[in-house]
Design an enzyme around this catalytic site. Sequence first.
Site, short mmCIF file in Angstrom:
data_model
loop_
_atom_site.label_atom_id
_atom_site.label_comp_id
_atom_site.label_asym_id
_atom_site.label_seq_id
_atom_site.Cartn_x
_atom_site.Cartn_y
_atom_site.Cartn_z
N CYS A 33 -1.32 36.65 62.40
CA CYS A 33 -0.78 37.73 61.57
C CYS A 33 -0.78 37.26 60.13
O CYS A 33 0.14 36.56 59.69
CB CYS A 33 0.64 38.09 62.01
SG CYS A 33 1.37 39.45 61.06
N CYS A 77 -4.38 47.03 65.68
CA CYS A 77 -2.96 46.87 65.38
C CYS A 77 -2.55 47.93 64.36
O CYS A 77 -3.27 48.20 63.40
CB CYS A 77 -2.71 45.47 64.81
SG CYS A 77 -1.07 45.24 64.09
N CYS A 102 -7.94 40.15 58.82
CA CYS A 102 -7.30 39.97 60.13
C CYS A 102 -8.21 40.48 61.24
O CYS A 102 -8.72 41.60 61.15
CB CYS A 102 -5.97 40.71 60.17
SG CYS A 102 -5.12 40.57 61.77
N CYS A 111 13.17 52.27 49.66
CA CYS A 111 11.98 51.98 50.46
C CYS A 111 11.21 53.25 50.79
O CYS A 111 10.28 53.22 51.59
CB CYS A 111 12.36 51.23 51.74
SG CYS A 111 13.47 52.15 52.82
#
Length: 406
Positions: free
Chosen positions: A143, A66, A60, A364
């Site tokens: 993305c 980012c 990317c 998570c």
Amino acid sequence: MSEFTIDRLGAKGDGIAETPQGPVYLPFTLPGERVATTALGGRNEPDILAPSPDRREPPCPHFGTCGGCDLQHASDDLYRRFKRDLVVTALARAGVEAGVAPLTSCPPASRRRVTLSAVRAGGRVLIGYNAEKSNRIVAIETCPIALPAIQEALPALRRLASILIDRKRPLRLLVTATASGLDVAATDTARLNEVIRRDAVALSLDSNFVRLSASGEVLFQTRPPLVDFGGITVEPPPGAFLQAVAQSEAAMATLVTQHLADAKRSLDLFSGCGTFSLRLVQTSAVHAVEAEEAPLAAQTAAWRSASGLKPLTCERRDLFRRPVQAREMKGFDAVVFDPPRAGAEAVSRELAASSVRKIAAVSCNPVTLGRDLAILLAGGYRIVSVTPIDQFLWSHHVEAVALLER
């Protein structure tokens, strides 16, 4: 200029160099590398003097600015070991002894759900993600973790943001690729007037979005945004929680449903829109518990529209404030829980005192999972398996499914 040799990766993907003064954290570095830097404690990439054989070119162009990805510069093998080790380390620190399976991977361009931020910058509107540890928005043009449908829609989403954005605060766009098309849920918008509504709806229609909502209010819908949960179609409410990657959700669901396959009555805690309950209800009666009414209504509607299913009942309940008590679990063979990052400590304490035979714990956050598993083990359960599952590609976040039984 100071030089360091990287010994290992930290929990957030930074390289760690052990020094006599203590550990030094250096972003975008890999174990075994010799690096040099003039700035410590920031997010500037050090100079790589001797690269690791596991270093690769990030796919990317926004990597490093980012804040969404931590490890695009690592080989697939190193990355998979890192993700698995996050679970191994968290369980060990909680005193939980368990074998941990290899990571179940997800491919690039598979994420069906992203949250974009938009800000005003002079006369322009920028759309993208937050920089690491910053409120600054990094504008993106691509993305590679997102599904192609989301990537292709970035110009239209930028135009939509320029219509909806408030003058004083960032705008948030939750974009979900459904079977019907893109579902866009905006929050922190400008105050909606007739002109803003008209222009936002016109752009969304022109962009072929299936639904646009603002702070929960549906501004328009051309057709239902549909998501498949094991063959049962659900229309999630605006902004509702969904697993980020469909393939990863399917892997989690397979582990859960196979483990609980012989249950007659199952309890689904933190059920959301029915990720697990609508799969379990194909073989077992299910009672689903969730804090919000809209997701419960969505799974109830999906259950009613299908045929040949076992009974489904739903209950709105804040499980952090009022966990299901052990005595209330009487008569249930199996429980699945999938809480937010804070985990399910109170629920686990009640389960430990219950007679429930089988549990599927979905998490998570490996740290809170370790804590919850320690509670369940102390209550007489044993761990059958722990499987880490990736759906936040190239980040330091990892899912895990732990299966337990008495």
